[in-house]
Design an enzyme around this catalytic site. Sequence first.
Site, PDB file in Angstrom:
ATOM      1  N   ASP A  50       0.837  -1.206   0.000  1.00  0.00           N
ATOM      2  CA  ASP A  50       0.000   0.000   0.000  1.00  0.00           C
ATOM      3  C   ASP A  50       0.874   1.261   0.000  1.00  0.00           C
ATOM      4  O   ASP A  50       0.372   2.377  -0.042  1.00  0.00           O
ATOM      5  CB  ASP A  50      -1.008  -0.011   1.157  1.00  0.00           C
ATOM      6  N   SER A  51       2.208   1.059  -0.020  1.00  0.00           N
ATOM      7  CA  SER A  51       3.122   2.182  -0.252  1.00  0.00           C
ATOM      8  C   SER A  51       2.828   2.803  -1.613  1.00  0.00           C
ATOM      9  O   SER A  51       3.296   3.904  -1.905  1.00  0.00           O
ATOM     10  CB  SER A  51       4.579   1.718  -0.184  1.00  0.00           C
TER      11      SER A  51
ATOM     12  N   ASP B  80      -1.197  -6.116  -0.105  1.00  0.00           N
ATOM     13  CA  ASP B  80      -1.490  -5.500   1.192  1.00  0.00           C
ATOM     14  C   ASP B  80      -2.985  -5.308   1.413  1.00  0.00           C
ATOM     15  O   ASP B  80      -3.703  -4.862   0.512  1.00  0.00           O
ATOM     16  CB  ASP B  80      -0.844  -4.108   1.254  1.00  0.00           C
TER      17      ASP B  80
ATOM     18  N   LYS C  14      -1.191  -9.429   2.972  1.00  0.00           N
ATOM     19  CA  LYS C  14      -0.360  -8.971   4.105  1.00  0.00           C
ATOM     20  C   LYS C  14      -1.172  -8.003   4.946  1.00  0.00           C
ATOM     21  O   LYS C  14      -1.886  -7.158   4.413  1.00  0.00           O
ATOM     22  CB  LYS C  14       0.914  -8.291   3.588  1.00  0.00           C
TER      23      LYS C  14
ATOM     24  N   GLU D  92      -1.019  -5.510   8.675  1.00  0.00           N
ATOM     25  CA  GLU D  92      -0.124  -4.874   9.641  1.00  0.00           C
ATOM     26  C   GLU D  92      -0.633  -5.019  11.070  1.00  0.00           C
ATOM     27  O   GLU D  92      -1.807  -4.771  11.340  1.00  0.00           O
ATOM     28  CB  GLU D  92      -0.001  -3.376   9.326  1.00  0.00           C
TER      29      GLU D  92
ATOM     30  N   GLU E 128       9.795  -4.415  10.011  1.00  0.00           N
ATOM     31  CA  GLU E 128      10.256  -3.107   9.510  1.00  0.00           C
ATOM     32  C   GLU E 128      10.839  -2.237  10.615  1.00  0.00           C
ATOM     33  O   GLU E 128      10.243  -2.105  11.697  1.00  0.00           O
ATOM     34  CB  GLU E 128       9.076  -2.379   8.834  1.00  0.00           C
TER      35      GLU E 128
HETATM   36  O1  KIV Z   1       3.624  -1.168   1.535  1.00  0.00           O
HETATM   37  C1  KIV Z   1       4.791  -1.540   1.457  1.00  0.00           C
HETATM   38  O2  KIV Z   1       5.512  -1.279   0.470  1.00  0.00           O
HETATM   39  C2  KIV Z   1       5.344  -2.304   2.571  1.00  0.00           C
HETATM   40  C3  KIV Z   1       6.828  -2.513   2.586  1.00  0.00           C
HETATM   41  C4  KIV Z   1       7.486  -1.278   3.042  1.00  0.00           C
HETATM   42  C5  KIV Z   1       7.213  -3.690   3.393  1.00  0.00           C
HETATM   43  O3  KIV Z   1       4.637  -2.714   3.425  1.00  0.00           O
END
Ligand code: KIV
Length: 269
Positions: A43-44, A82, A112, A114, A179
């Site tokens: 989600d970056s 994510d 994924k 968090e 992280e």
């Molecule tokens: O969203 C993302 O790119 C991430 C990485 C920084 C691990 O979660």
Amino acid sequence: MKTIKQFITMKEEQEKISMLTAYDYPSAKQAQEAGIDIILVGDSLGMTVLGYESTVQVTMSDMIHHAKAVKRGAPDTFTVVDVPFGAVGISSSKDLEYAVKLYQETEANAIKMEGSYLTEHIRNCTNIGIPVVSHLGLTPQTVGITGYKMQASTKEAAQQLINDAITVEEAGAVMVVLEAVPSDLAEEIAHKLTIPVIGIGAGKGTDGQVLVYHDVVNYGVDHQPKFVKRFGDFSSGVDALAQYNKEVKANAFPDEAHTYKKQVLGEES
Ligand code: KIV
């Protein structure tokens, strides 16, 4: 495509696992061609491709849209997507509905999420067959509370992180992304778990590394954290754009080589 079982074997045999983010067809295609083991549709993308200040604005439809493009670009690479902010931690039935939607519509190989507070959700997803990667340490979706800084810097916080990592593994997580934590702690966690631990800003003692595509190739990046290394420089793309602009204005482009000379129906000449 490598499997979760193979990633565990890689860990056992101390073969490092490479993970890289990708957000669209061309970046995914490049990642696959480069032999990256795992693509993360992170989600970056909120910051790297959508220009938001954080990941908080990223929606479920953003994630689905980008993950589908990634799968088209890298059909043979294990892909993790994510779960965005707001699609988890609200209510257990809704959380599960979102997880199913994301997994089913994107055809990703794992999702994924968090935070260690999601243990029950990890268990529920695992029970219905969705592989889950757990993201611990600095979790960007909660930076409004934690800020962007190294995590687990006290003895108590370090112990808590160790406990959390063990708990998510017990709940069924297939991998952990860790992280911004001290490298000795990350190494200790990697040793304690049987599932692979992929680090970002966590030193070289983890089972693998993940970085953001745009950071690796320096593409449209305004700020880079200490742990990022640039391996290429796409910022020179601006020179190409400036040259194109110049040639259009000087009527130098298109030249002979890029022009159809006579009209022949159905043929290029
Ligand atoms: O969203 C993302 O790119 C991430 C990485 C920084 C691990 O979660």
